[in-house]
Design a protein around this motif. Structure first.
Motif, PDB file in Angstrom:
ATOM      1  N   VAL A  16       0.856  -1.181   0.000  1.00 10.37           N
ATOM      2  CA  VAL A  16       0.000   0.000   0.000  1.00 10.37           C
ATOM      3  C   VAL A  16       0.893   1.232   0.000  1.00 10.37           C
ATOM      4  CG1 VAL A  16      -1.729   1.327   1.265  1.00 10.37           C
ATOM      5  CG2 VAL A  16      -1.862  -1.173   1.212  1.00 10.37           C
ATOM      6  N   LEU A  17       0.697   2.099  -0.958  1.00  9.35           N
ATOM      7  CA  LEU A  17       1.504   3.305  -1.090  1.00  9.35           C
ATOM      8  C   LEU A  17       0.704   4.490  -0.554  1.00  9.35           C
ATOM      9  CD1 LEU A  17       4.340   3.778  -2.287  1.00  9.35           C
ATOM     10  CD2 LEU A  17       3.239   4.487  -4.408  1.00  9.35           C
ATOM     11  N   VAL A  18       1.233   5.162   0.465  1.00  9.89           N
ATOM     12  CA  VAL A  18       0.553   6.301   1.081  1.00  9.89           C
ATOM     13  C   VAL A  18       1.457   7.526   0.991  1.00  9.89           C
ATOM     14  CG1 VAL A  18      -0.479   7.235   3.196  1.00  9.89           C
ATOM     15  CG2 VAL A  18      -0.663   4.785   2.690  1.00  9.89           C
ATOM     16  N   GLY A  19       0.886   8.653   0.567  1.00  6.24           N
ATOM     17  CA  GLY A  19       1.672   9.878   0.449  1.00  6.24           C
ATOM     18  C   GLY A  19       0.920  11.076   0.968  1.00  6.24           C
ATOM     19  N   HIS A  20       1.669  12.086   1.424  1.00  3.23           N
ATOM     20  CA  HIS A  20       1.071  13.335   1.894  1.00  3.23           C
ATOM     21  C   HIS A  20       1.842  14.505   1.292  1.00  3.23           C
ATOM     22  CE1 HIS A  20       1.032  16.799   4.772  1.00  3.23           C
ATOM     23  NE2 HIS A  20      -0.260  16.625   4.585  1.00  3.23           N
ATOM     24  N   SER A  21       1.113  15.495   0.798  1.00  3.68           N
ATOM     25  CA  SER A  21       1.705  16.710   0.254  1.00  3.68           C
ATOM     26  C   SER A  21       2.667  16.372  -0.884  1.00  3.68           C
ATOM     27  CB  SER A  21       2.393  17.488   1.370  1.00  3.68           C
ATOM     28  OG  SER A  21       2.773  18.776   0.933  1.00  3.68           O
ATOM     29  N   LEU A  22       3.890  16.904  -0.815  1.00  2.98           N
ATOM     30  CA  LEU A  22       4.865  16.642  -1.874  1.00  2.98           C
ATOM     31  C   LEU A  22       5.272  15.179  -1.899  1.00  2.98           C
ATOM     32  CD1 LEU A  22       6.453  18.130  -4.080  1.00  2.98           C
ATOM     33  CD2 LEU A  22       8.293  18.496  -2.407  1.00  2.98           C
ATOM     34  N   GLY A  23       5.057  14.472  -0.776  1.00  2.00           N
ATOM     35  CA  GLY A  23       5.351  13.046  -0.738  1.00  2.00           C
ATOM     36  C   GLY A  23       4.506  12.254  -1.717  1.00  2.00           C
ATOM     37  N   CYS A  24       3.361  12.810  -2.118  1.00  2.00           N
ATOM     38  CA  CYS A  24       2.517  12.140  -3.116  1.00  2.00           C
ATOM     39  C   CYS A  24       3.236  12.084  -4.460  1.00  2.00           C
ATOM     40  CB  CYS A  24       1.181  12.870  -3.261  1.00  2.00           C
ATOM     41  SG  CYS A  24       0.150  12.820  -1.786  1.00  2.00           S
ATOM     42  N   TRP A  25       3.977  13.145  -4.781  1.00  2.50           N
ATOM     43  CA  TRP A  25       4.726  13.123  -6.040  1.00  2.50           C
ATOM     44  C   TRP A  25       5.787  12.043  -6.000  1.00  2.50           C
ATOM     45  CZ3 TRP A  25       9.799  13.695  -7.497  1.00  2.50           C
ATOM     46  CH2 TRP A  25      10.017  13.778  -8.886  1.00  2.50           C
ATOM     47  N   TYR A  26       6.473  11.923  -4.851  1.00  2.35           N
ATOM     48  CA  TYR A  26       7.485  10.877  -4.734  1.00  2.35           C
ATOM     49  C   TYR A  26       6.833   9.501  -4.832  1.00  2.35           C
ATOM     50  CZ  TYR A  26      10.967  14.336  -3.469  1.00  2.35           C
ATOM     51  OH  TYR A  26      11.825  15.392  -3.500  1.00  2.35           O
ATOM     52  N   GLY A  27       5.608   9.394  -4.335  1.00  2.00           N
ATOM     53  CA  GLY A  27       4.882   8.138  -4.451  1.00  2.00           C
ATOM     54  C   GLY A  27       4.597   7.790  -5.901  1.00  2.00           C
ATOM     55  N   THR A  28       4.193   8.787  -6.683  1.00  2.00           N
ATOM     56  CA  THR A  28       3.932   8.533  -8.101  1.00  2.00           C
ATOM     57  C   THR A  28       5.224   8.157  -8.821  1.00  2.00           C
ATOM     58  OG1 THR A  28       4.240  10.869  -8.744  1.00  2.00           O
ATOM     59  CG2 THR A  28       2.032  10.182  -8.094  1.00  2.00           C
ATOM     60  N   ARG A  29       6.322   8.775  -8.401  1.00  2.00           N
ATOM     61  CA  ARG A  29       7.612   8.452  -9.012  1.00  2.00           C
ATOM     62  C   ARG A  29       8.011   7.012  -8.692  1.00  2.00           C
ATOM     63  NH1 ARG A  29      10.911   8.097 -12.976  1.00  2.00           N
ATOM     64  NH2 ARG A  29      13.129   8.259 -12.456  1.00  2.00           N
ATOM     65  N   ALA A  30       7.810   6.598  -7.442  1.00  2.00           N
ATOM     66  CA  ALA A  30       8.120   5.218  -7.057  1.00  2.00           C
ATOM     67  C   ALA A  30       7.258   4.235  -7.832  1.00  2.00           C
ATOM     68  CB  ALA A  30       7.911   5.042  -5.552  1.00  2.00           C
ATOM     69  N   LEU A  31       5.984   4.569  -7.969  1.00  2.00           N
ATOM     70  CA  LEU A  31       5.079   3.685  -8.699  1.00  2.00           C
ATOM     71  C   LEU A  31       5.476   3.599 -10.161  1.00  2.00           C
ATOM     72  CD1 LEU A  31       2.536   1.964  -8.423  1.00  2.00           C
ATOM     73  CD2 LEU A  31       1.180   3.990  -8.962  1.00  2.00           C
ATOM     74  N   GLU A  32       5.936   4.698 -10.701  1.00  2.00           N
ATOM     75  CA  GLU A  32       6.361   4.716 -12.099  1.00  2.00           C
ATOM     76  C   GLU A  32       7.553   3.788 -12.314  1.00  2.00           C
ATOM     77  OE1 GLU A  32       7.456   8.124 -15.384  1.00  2.00           O
ATOM     78  OE2 GLU A  32       8.235   8.331 -13.363  1.00  2.00           O
ATOM     79  N   ILE A  33       8.455   3.737 -11.342  1.00  2.00           N
ATOM     80  CA  ILE A  33       9.651   2.917 -11.462  1.00  2.00           C
ATOM     81  C   ILE A  33       9.322   1.435 -11.345  1.00  2.00           C
ATOM     82  CG2 ILE A  33      11.844   2.335 -10.370  1.00  2.00           C
ATOM     83  CD1 ILE A  33      12.089   5.282  -9.581  1.00  2.00           C
ATOM     84  N   VAL A  34       8.538   1.075 -10.331  1.00  2.00           N
ATOM     85  CA  VAL A  34       8.252  -0.343 -10.103  1.00  2.00           C
ATOM     86  C   VAL A  34       7.185  -0.866 -11.045  1.00  2.00           C
ATOM     87  CG1 VAL A  34       8.879  -0.117  -7.685  1.00  2.00           C
ATOM     88  CG2 VAL A  34       6.478   0.090  -8.337  1.00  2.00           C
ATOM     89  N   ASP A  35       6.453   0.012 -11.709  1.00  2.00           N
ATOM     90  CA  ASP A  35       5.372  -0.430 -12.592  1.00  2.00           C
ATOM     91  C   ASP A  35       5.905  -1.206 -13.790  1.00  2.00           C
ATOM     92  OD1 ASP A  35       2.446  -0.255 -13.338  1.00  2.00           O
ATOM     93  OD2 ASP A  35       3.331   0.670 -15.106  1.00  2.00           O
ATOM     94  N   THR A  36       7.165  -0.988 -14.141  1.00  2.00           N
ATOM     95  CA  THR A  36       7.742  -1.678 -15.299  1.00  2.00           C
ATOM     96  C   THR A  36       8.154  -3.102 -14.980  1.00  2.00           C
ATOM     97  OG1 THR A  36       9.934  -0.810 -14.741  1.00  2.00           O
ATOM     98  CG2 THR A  36       8.580   0.502 -16.245  1.00  2.00           C
TER      99      THR A  36
END
Length: 227
Positions: A16-36
């Protein structure tokens, strides 16, 4: 790298990926990396709280804060704070505690004073300098929303977004565009009367924790039923 490490653990089946504020952007970046990579455990649910996903050059509050942080970094304020935390940790904790109460923030019980000692530990590690650098770098790194949301869009209704009403970091036009324009049309969006910095309000923090917990349990259950 943290998400990739978790995915490789044999006892981890869902993340489960949880993000707050600017941490949400880092969450999307992490998801982008592992999605491949389809091996190992997958990110099953994403919960975003007061997300900052848009270009910060479009956020008036960020633009006002930027020159102040640039000056603070140029004159070495983060380094001074780090040295003070290293030399006078208990004095720094007392100062933080006093500031917390003077600003009428969260009502902490006496036993929770330990929180400020933990904050000082982070200050000793240079978290202020890293935070300032991260925020300033975000102006050139965080681009248009559509550039990073494709992997999250694939999660469909397994994405929950909680917005704070009258949030200067996520203006109404931004939150509206996230749910339209093909960004995250299937995401479950909710609006709440809470501050952007939810940890500064005890009641808001408790409600936010309950909301996130409910979302995680609900979405994981629904995801399991579909699979």
């Amino acid at each position: 790298s943290i998400v990739q490490h978790l995915r490789a653990l044999p006892w981890v089946t869902k993340i489960v990926l949880v993000g707050h504020s600017l941490g949400c952007w880092y969450g999307t970046r992490a998801l982008e990396i592992v999605d491949t990579d389809t091996a190992d455990a997958s990110v099953a649910v994403v919960c975003l709280l007061c997300p900052v996903l848009q270009n910060l050059n479009m956020v008036h509050r960020a633009l006002r804060l930027r020159p102040r942080l640039q000056v603070a970094r140029s004159v070495g304020v983060p380094s001074v704070i780090q040295r003070m935390a290293l030399v006078l940790p208990f004095t720094m904790a007392t100062m933080l505690h006093a500031l917390w109460w003077m600003r009428g923030k969260a009502r902490l019980e006496r036993k929770e004073w330990q929180l400020f000692l933990v904050v000082v530990k982070h200050l000793q590690l240079g978290v202020v300098g890293r935070g300032v650098a991260t925020f300033l770098d975000a102006f050139s790194v965080v681009g248009p929303m559509s550039a990073r949301l494709a992997p999250m869009r694939k999660k469909g209704s397994n994405v929950a977004i909680h917005y704070a009403l009258n949030d200067g970091w996520t203006p109404p036009e931004v939150s509206a565009s996230l749910s339209s324009e093909g960004h995250l049309p299937a995401a479950r969006c909710r609006f709440h009367a809470m501050p952007h910095g939810i940890v500064t309000d005890a009641v808001a923090a408790q409600k936010a924790a309950a909301m996130i917990g409910f979302d995680i349990a609900t979405l994981l259950n629904e995801e399991s039923e579909r699979s």
